[in-house]
Design an enzyme around this catalytic site. Sequence first.
Site, PDB file in Angstrom:
ATOM      1  N   LYS A   1      18.306 -32.974  -9.114  1.00 26.45           N
ATOM      2  CA  LYS A   1      19.566 -33.063  -8.272  1.00 26.45           C
ATOM      3  C   LYS A   1      20.436 -32.067  -9.163  1.00 26.45           C
ATOM      4  CE  LYS A   1      22.836 -35.799  -8.818  1.00 26.45           C
ATOM      5  NZ  LYS A   1      23.699 -37.010  -8.804  1.00 26.45           N
TER       6      LYS A   1
ATOM      7  N   ASP B   1      21.787 -36.528  -3.373  1.00 29.29           N
ATOM      8  CA  ASP B   1      22.639 -37.570  -3.959  1.00 29.29           C
ATOM      9  C   ASP B   1      22.649 -38.846  -2.906  1.00 29.29           C
ATOM     10  OD1 ASP B   1      24.506 -36.586  -1.968  1.00 29.29           O
ATOM     11  OD2 ASP B   1      25.880 -36.107  -3.311  1.00 29.29           O
TER      12      ASP B   1
END
Length: 211
Positions: A121, A140
């Site tokens: 991420k 997320d």
Amino acid sequence: MRKKERAKEIYDRLAKRYPSPEPALHWSTPWELLVATALSAQCTDERVNMVTPVFFERWPEISDVAEADVTDIEDVVRSTGFFRNKAKNLKAAATRIMEVYGGEVPKTMAELITLGGVARKTASIVLANAFGVNEGIAVDTHVKRLAFRMGLTTKTDPIQIEKDLMPLYPREQWGDVNHLLVFFGREVCPARKPKCDECELNDICPKKGVK
């Protein structure tokens, strides 16, 4: 509507709502974006944006963080939560950048994820926004929630969700997909009370009202 058609419609509508998507985190260099993104885990962007000016005034260079006492880093990042782990990881990342990458934040996914505390991420966000390189879609909590609600995935693991999302969008859109879903998730489709009555995706949402 097929999944790929729905994905395109979602992108097109949200791109009109947010014509210039970019991180809400404040940064000016790849290292500053990496630090801010790492600190944003389980923390609001607003809080991170309050902490990072203090952080970079104290340690302006990557080398400064590598040489810093981890307890001093803990004190500065304490209000972002999980501060001990974040401080340890930031020092480790800075040290590796200095020792292995010549003091420059690396520009590939494979290299970035070798840094302390940097998973896909964070690496995807740094690559897309600091270097204009799309190697993945940052997943997320907002992306995870909206991808499920909009029927783009049935998975719960971020890595698997990313694998489901990537074929649905052209590579050049991967960086913006994160921003668009995050912004929309915060403003219209939050976790507890989605605003379905004012949602411009309502007519194509297979799970409208799902919390």
